[in-house]
Design a protein around this motif. Sequence first.
Motif, mmCIF file in Angstrom:
data_model
loop_
_atom_site.group_PDB
_atom_site.id
_atom_site.type_symbol
_atom_site.label_atom_id
_atom_site.label_comp_id
_atom_site.label_asym_id
_atom_site.label_seq_id
_atom_site.Cartn_x
_atom_site.Cartn_y
_atom_site.Cartn_z
ATOM 1 N N SER A 105 -5.510 15.331 8.956
ATOM 2 C CA SER A 105 -5.779 15.750 10.333
ATOM 3 C C SER A 105 -7.293 15.782 10.529
ATOM 4 N N GLY A 106 -7.701 15.854 11.766
ATOM 5 C CA GLY A 106 -9.120 15.992 12.030
ATOM 6 C C GLY A 106 -9.766 14.711 12.520
ATOM 7 N N PRO A 107 -11.025 14.805 12.947
ATOM 8 C CA PRO A 107 -11.734 13.656 13.510
ATOM 9 C C PRO A 107 -12.144 12.647 12.442
ATOM 10 N N GLY A 108 -12.449 11.425 12.920
ATOM 11 C CA GLY A 108 -12.949 10.381 12.021
ATOM 12 C C GLY A 108 -11.879 9.525 11.398
ATOM 13 N N LEU B 52 -8.949 5.141 -4.686
ATOM 14 C CA LEU B 52 -9.197 5.959 -3.499
ATOM 15 C C LEU B 52 -9.154 5.120 -2.222
ATOM 16 N N MET B 53 -9.708 3.923 -2.278
ATOM 17 C CA MET B 53 -9.663 3.065 -1.096
ATOM 18 C C MET B 53 -8.218 2.677 -0.774
ATOM 19 N N ILE B 54 -7.457 2.322 -1.813
ATOM 20 C CA ILE B 54 -6.058 1.960 -1.601
ATOM 21 C C ILE B 54 -5.280 3.141 -1.027
ATOM 22 N N THR B 55 -5.536 4.307 -1.544
ATOM 23 C CA THR B 55 -4.848 5.510 -1.067
ATOM 24 C C THR B 55 -5.203 5.801 0.383
ATOM 25 N N ALA B 56 -6.483 5.679 0.715
ATOM 26 C CA ALA B 56 -6.908 5.946 2.088
ATOM 27 C C ALA B 56 -6.232 4.976 3.055
ATOM 28 N N ARG B 57 -6.194 3.690 2.699
ATOM 29 C CA ARG B 57 -5.531 2.700 3.552
ATOM 30 C C ARG B 57 -4.058 3.058 3.738
ATOM 31 N N ALA B 58 -3.386 3.368 2.621
ATOM 32 C CA ALA B 58 -1.955 3.655 2.700
ATOM 33 C C ALA B 58 -1.685 4.902 3.539
ATOM 34 N N MET B 59 -2.489 5.937 3.342
ATOM 35 C CA MET B 59 -2.295 7.189 4.083
ATOM 36 C C MET B 59 -2.474 6.964 5.581
ATOM 37 N N LEU B 60 -3.495 6.232 5.957
ATOM 38 C CA LEU B 60 -3.753 5.978 7.367
ATOM 39 C C LEU B 60 -2.725 5.020 7.957
ATOM 40 N N ASP B 61 -2.308 4.020 7.166
ATOM 41 C CA ASP B 61 -1.279 3.093 7.642
ATOM 42 C C ASP B 61 0.043 3.808 7.897
ATOM 43 N N HIS B 62 0.301 4.873 7.142
ATOM 44 C CA HIS B 62 1.551 5.623 7.300
ATOM 45 C C HIS B 62 1.374 6.851 8.188
ATOM 46 N N GLY B 63 0.301 6.876 8.956
ATOM 47 C CA GLY B 63 0.121 7.931 9.943
ATOM 48 C C GLY B 63 -0.066 9.312 9.364
ATOM 49 N N GLY B 64 -0.587 9.394 8.137
ATOM 50 C CA GLY B 64 -0.823 10.687 7.532
ATOM 51 C C GLY B 64 0.421 11.311 6.921
ATOM 52 N N ASP B 65 1.494 10.572 6.781
ATOM 53 C CA ASP B 65 2.744 11.088 6.222
ATOM 54 C C ASP B 65 2.653 11.118 4.690
ATOM 55 N N ILE B 66 2.667 12.315 4.124
ATOM 56 C CA ILE B 66 2.512 12.479 2.684
ATOM 57 C C ILE B 66 3.672 11.827 1.923
ATOM 58 N N THR B 67 4.888 12.099 2.351
ATOM 59 C CA THR B 67 6.066 11.604 1.632
ATOM 60 C C THR B 67 6.107 10.083 1.602
ATOM 61 N N ARG B 68 5.910 9.470 2.746
ATOM 62 C CA ARG B 68 5.965 8.001 2.812
ATOM 63 C C ARG B 68 4.817 7.368 2.037
ATOM 64 N N THR B 69 3.653 7.982 2.098
ATOM 65 C CA THR B 69 2.500 7.427 1.381
ATOM 66 C C THR B 69 2.705 7.500 -0.124
ATOM 67 N N ALA B 70 3.175 8.651 -0.618
ATOM 68 C CA ALA B 70 3.427 8.790 -2.059
ATOM 69 C C ALA B 70 4.464 7.776 -2.524
ATOM 70 N N ALA B 71 5.503 7.575 -1.708
ATOM 71 C CA ALA B 71 6.550 6.610 -2.072
ATOM 72 C C ALA B 71 5.990 5.191 -2.086
ATOM 73 N N ALA B 72 5.163 4.865 -1.097
ATOM 74 C CA ALA B 72 4.592 3.518 -1.021
ATOM 75 C C ALA B 72 3.677 3.231 -2.197
ATOM 76 N N LEU B 73 2.932 4.250 -2.651
ATOM 77 C CA LEU B 73 1.992 4.080 -3.769
ATOM 78 C C LEU B 73 2.647 4.315 -5.131
ATOM 79 N N HIS B 74 3.906 4.803 -5.131
ATOM 80 C CA HIS B 74 4.627 5.093 -6.380
ATOM 81 C C HIS B 74 3.856 6.108 -7.238
ATOM 82 N N ILE B 75 3.384 7.159 -6.568
ATOM 83 C CA ILE B 75 2.676 8.226 -7.281
ATOM 84 C C ILE B 75 3.291 9.577 -6.908
ATOM 85 N N HIS B 76 3.028 10.589 -7.741
ATOM 86 C CA HIS B 76 3.523 11.937 -7.472
ATOM 87 C C HIS B 76 2.699 12.549 -6.343
#
Length: 340
Positions: A319-322, A274-298
């Motif tokens: 999206s959203g605050p925080g 979960l921590m790795i996923t959160a970092r990747a998602m935020l590093d990729h600006g919330g982009d689902i496609t790029r994050t899934a590709a970076a993590l090699h997950i469906h």
Amino acid sequence: MTASADVQEAVDKLAVSLGHPVLVEDARHRPLWWSAQGEVDGTRLRTIMQREVSSAAAAVVVRLGLPRAQGPVRVPAVPEAEMLPRWCVPLRAGRDLLGYLWVLNGDELVTEADLPRIVACADLAAMSLAWSRSQDDHDRRRAALLARLEAGPDDDAARELIALEQLDPSATVVVQASSAPGGWKLRGGMSAHVNPPAAAGATSGRPVPVGDLHLAVTRATATLQVLRAGAALSRPSWDALGAWHLIVAAPPDLSVADIHPGADVLARQPKPDLMITARAMLDHGGDITRTAAALHIHRTTLYYRLDRIEVLTGVSLRSGPGRGDLHVALRLAAYRAAAR
């Protein structure tokens, strides 16, 4: 400077011209250069094969006053020390003894008429050893000054180093994370480079005055820590840290939870997914496609993890605050975890 290869060539030529084996050793009787040996006595064999001399042979050297001799000495046979007759020329730099040149002379056909050639070879060897000793002293002094400058500001050490290396007082320095050719070795496998080319791209970033070497080391160390924390930099340099500068500059008393408690919650999970996923998602600006590709997950797996993260942290990474606070907190946690 007299190169070691030049001395070896001179030793070989002398041995051929005399028809007798030649050996050059340091003041502790460790062999440095030697010719083809042919028939040798026990002392010579032990010196070359075992890199040591017997106590009996060492006593002969002292008894004959060879350490104090100022010129060639004819050494008689000493059967109890397994020594055939030989010539010895002590190698000196002023009053300092650097070593010995030996010509094995079992048949005693090498005479005083041959001494000029022997002494010429001995002088060449002495020059090489004297230069090597001088270079060693120079290197030790430089290493000591660099250690002082790495530890912190030291104007005296900076002035001494500039004088020792004959640098311009305005000389600058950078630090490379991995020791590179042409640099001075520093702790941790790093190297310092004086007056680097404009496009050097050093780990420590832009050059600093020699007296600020500690600053360059600190910057290079921080850059490496940022890279270990998983930062995707355009190049591995302090000048490319961008927003990571704020992470590096965070005061020690600022906790990860002070920025966002969700980072601590994710860190306490049994698995790091979960921590790795959160970092990747935020590093990729919330982009689902790029994050899934970076993590090699469906994408389905990613959506599941994002829902879990939102439940645990109260933050929606899409999206959203925080999101910004959690992103900074996760980076700070990763940076501190990457410390060595």
